[in-house]
Write a protein that holds these residues in place. Sequence first.
Motif, mmCIF file in Angstrom:
data_model
loop_
_atom_site.group_PDB
_atom_site.id
_atom_site.type_symbol
_atom_site.label_atom_id
_atom_site.label_comp_id
_atom_site.label_asym_id
_atom_site.label_seq_id
_atom_site.Cartn_x
_atom_site.Cartn_y
_atom_site.Cartn_z
ATOM 1 N N ASN A 48 17.581 -21.600 29.252
ATOM 2 C CA ASN A 48 17.514 -20.093 29.796
ATOM 3 C C ASN A 48 16.851 -20.167 31.177
ATOM 4 O OD1 ASN A 48 18.439 -18.947 27.533
ATOM 5 N ND2 ASN A 48 16.384 -18.666 26.510
ATOM 6 N N TYR A 49 15.614 -21.140 31.172
ATOM 7 C CA TYR A 49 14.901 -21.068 32.464
ATOM 8 C C TYR A 49 15.901 -21.885 33.632
ATOM 9 C CZ TYR A 49 10.600 -20.225 30.201
ATOM 10 O OH TYR A 49 9.540 -19.541 29.611
ATOM 11 N N LEU A 50 16.670 -23.057 33.145
ATOM 12 C CA LEU A 50 17.513 -23.700 34.120
ATOM 13 C C LEU A 50 18.576 -22.440 34.603
ATOM 14 C CD1 LEU A 50 17.993 -26.207 35.416
ATOM 15 C CD2 LEU A 50 19.702 -26.885 33.445
ATOM 16 N N GLU A 51 19.217 -21.748 33.818
ATOM 17 C CA GLU A 51 20.099 -20.829 34.158
ATOM 18 C C GLU A 51 19.485 -19.850 35.402
ATOM 19 O OE1 GLU A 51 22.355 -18.669 31.381
ATOM 20 O OE2 GLU A 51 23.331 -20.401 30.489
ATOM 21 N N TYR A 52 18.406 -19.407 34.879
ATOM 22 C CA TYR A 52 17.765 -18.805 36.010
ATOM 23 C C TYR A 52 17.556 -19.309 37.450
ATOM 24 C CZ TYR A 52 14.045 -15.781 38.269
ATOM 25 O OH TYR A 52 13.406 -15.148 39.205
ATOM 26 N N LEU A 53 17.116 -20.600 37.265
ATOM 27 C CA LEU A 53 16.907 -21.283 38.568
ATOM 28 C C LEU A 53 18.256 -21.506 39.484
ATOM 29 C CD1 LEU A 53 14.186 -23.889 37.402
ATOM 30 C CD2 LEU A 53 13.973 -21.753 38.610
ATOM 31 N N LEU A 54 19.513 -21.600 38.532
ATOM 32 C CA LEU A 54 20.575 -21.833 39.211
ATOM 33 C C LEU A 54 21.157 -20.500 39.827
ATOM 34 C CD1 LEU A 54 22.335 -23.892 36.534
ATOM 35 C CD2 LEU A 54 21.230 -24.653 38.542
ATOM 36 N N GLY A 55 20.179 -19.400 39.868
ATOM 37 C CA GLY A 55 20.564 -18.349 40.663
ATOM 38 C C GLY A 55 19.929 -18.245 42.141
ATOM 39 N N ILE A 113 27.771 -22.490 40.810
ATOM 40 C CA ILE A 113 27.489 -22.566 39.373
ATOM 41 C C ILE A 113 26.934 -21.438 38.821
ATOM 42 C CG2 ILE A 113 26.093 -23.701 37.282
ATOM 43 C CD1 ILE A 113 25.635 -26.297 39.143
ATOM 44 N N LYS A 114 27.889 -20.435 38.328
ATOM 45 C CA LYS A 114 27.685 -19.132 37.937
ATOM 46 C C LYS A 114 26.986 -18.893 36.653
ATOM 47 C CE LYS A 114 31.682 -17.524 40.230
ATOM 48 N NZ LYS A 114 30.993 -16.872 41.588
ATOM 49 N N THR A 115 25.951 -18.113 36.678
ATOM 50 C CA THR A 115 25.119 -17.842 35.498
ATOM 51 C C THR A 115 24.945 -16.156 35.435
ATOM 52 O OG1 THR A 115 22.860 -17.777 36.443
ATOM 53 C CG2 THR A 115 23.942 -19.909 35.753
ATOM 54 N N GLN A 116 24.280 -15.702 34.328
ATOM 55 C CA GLN A 116 23.964 -14.511 34.496
ATOM 56 C C GLN A 116 22.893 -13.873 35.389
ATOM 57 O OE1 GLN A 116 20.963 -13.629 31.059
ATOM 58 N NE2 GLN A 116 20.642 -15.243 30.979
ATOM 59 N N TRP A 117 22.416 -14.872 36.342
ATOM 60 C CA TRP A 117 21.666 -14.364 37.401
ATOM 61 C C TRP A 117 22.110 -14.556 38.824
ATOM 62 C CZ3 TRP A 117 17.507 -12.220 35.547
ATOM 63 C CH2 TRP A 117 16.888 -12.495 34.437
ATOM 64 N N THR A 121 22.517 -8.532 43.388
ATOM 65 C CA THR A 121 21.907 -7.484 43.190
ATOM 66 C C THR A 121 20.577 -7.499 42.452
ATOM 67 O OG1 THR A 121 23.264 -6.743 41.300
ATOM 68 C CG2 THR A 121 23.947 -5.780 43.598
ATOM 69 N N LEU A 122 20.415 -8.851 41.593
ATOM 70 C CA LEU A 122 19.404 -8.974 40.842
ATOM 71 C C LEU A 122 18.227 -9.501 41.521
ATOM 72 C CD1 LEU A 122 21.270 -10.446 37.646
ATOM 73 C CD2 LEU A 122 20.282 -8.037 37.947
#
Length: 303
Positions: A48-55, A113-117, A121-122
């Motif tokens: 989860n944290y890694l996905e956030y950082l990939l934003g 690398i696409k994630t939920q973040w 707009t976020l």
Amino acid sequence: MKVKILIAVFLCLGSFAFIYKDEFKNKKAENIPVNTVERKLTPQEQQNYLEYLLGAKSYKLECETDYRNIETGQVFEDNSEYGSGAKVIHFSAGRDDPGYIRGAKIPKDPGYIKTQWSNDTLHSFYFKPRMRIQRELIYPIKEKYNDQNLHTQICRFEIVNTEGKVIREVEYLAMNFIERHPDDEGRLYYSGNYHEGFEGYLGLDSLIIADGKEINPKGRSPDIETKYDLRIYWYGYADVWLDFIEVKNNTARELLNGNYDTWLKAMDNVSAEKIEQFKTAPYQQTCYEYIIKKLNKNEFSLR
């Protein structure tokens, strides 16, 4: 009666403080640095944290190459004592007419690398133009110096959103380049060096900020051509050397400032495939390289 009780309480507390004053004097508050706290993350938390950082998004628009329309000024290799050979756009007050550089080639997302973040707009976005100006506007200070020079308009930075609306206009005046004199803080002074943002006398990290929802109100895909632009208008009153405009979202800014190092240090369950994906991504390399460097110091249980 109540008054007598209160007096008795205060006397007791005073006696207690007197008896234990040495104990209190020797006690010190313990400060526990957040970054040194060891914390174990579950594999799911790491993901989860890694996905956030990939934003994280960070890029630079080089003014001499990343603009489609340069109405004024000339591409110039700044080999002066201030430029170290950097390629810039030089606006000359004696040669060039006032005008814009516009049509910024905003990076798209090939290999991103696409994630939920990933949705812009976020996030909030931070902008820093890098430039220097004609040194003599501020320094040296001469007899009968005209302080109106400090109010000389240098240029205007504009953020145009995806719908073509100007959402930020930031004026740069000569006074924004004033620095602390190394020998006399009371003197007006400018070294001639490049500045990013409004560093100036106070040395502030003066970033220009815009919310992602302002920039892209309809949430348009980055693959679609929009009117989003980061443009500069030069007034023509003083020589300016314009290098680049740096853009970061809030995640990239916090990441590159080391504020997520504790998370990265606690990650020991990142797959080799994921790390390889960072290495081969053609976009966002600044943030990805930072993540890889931190992760490579960890002992991995590769999945």
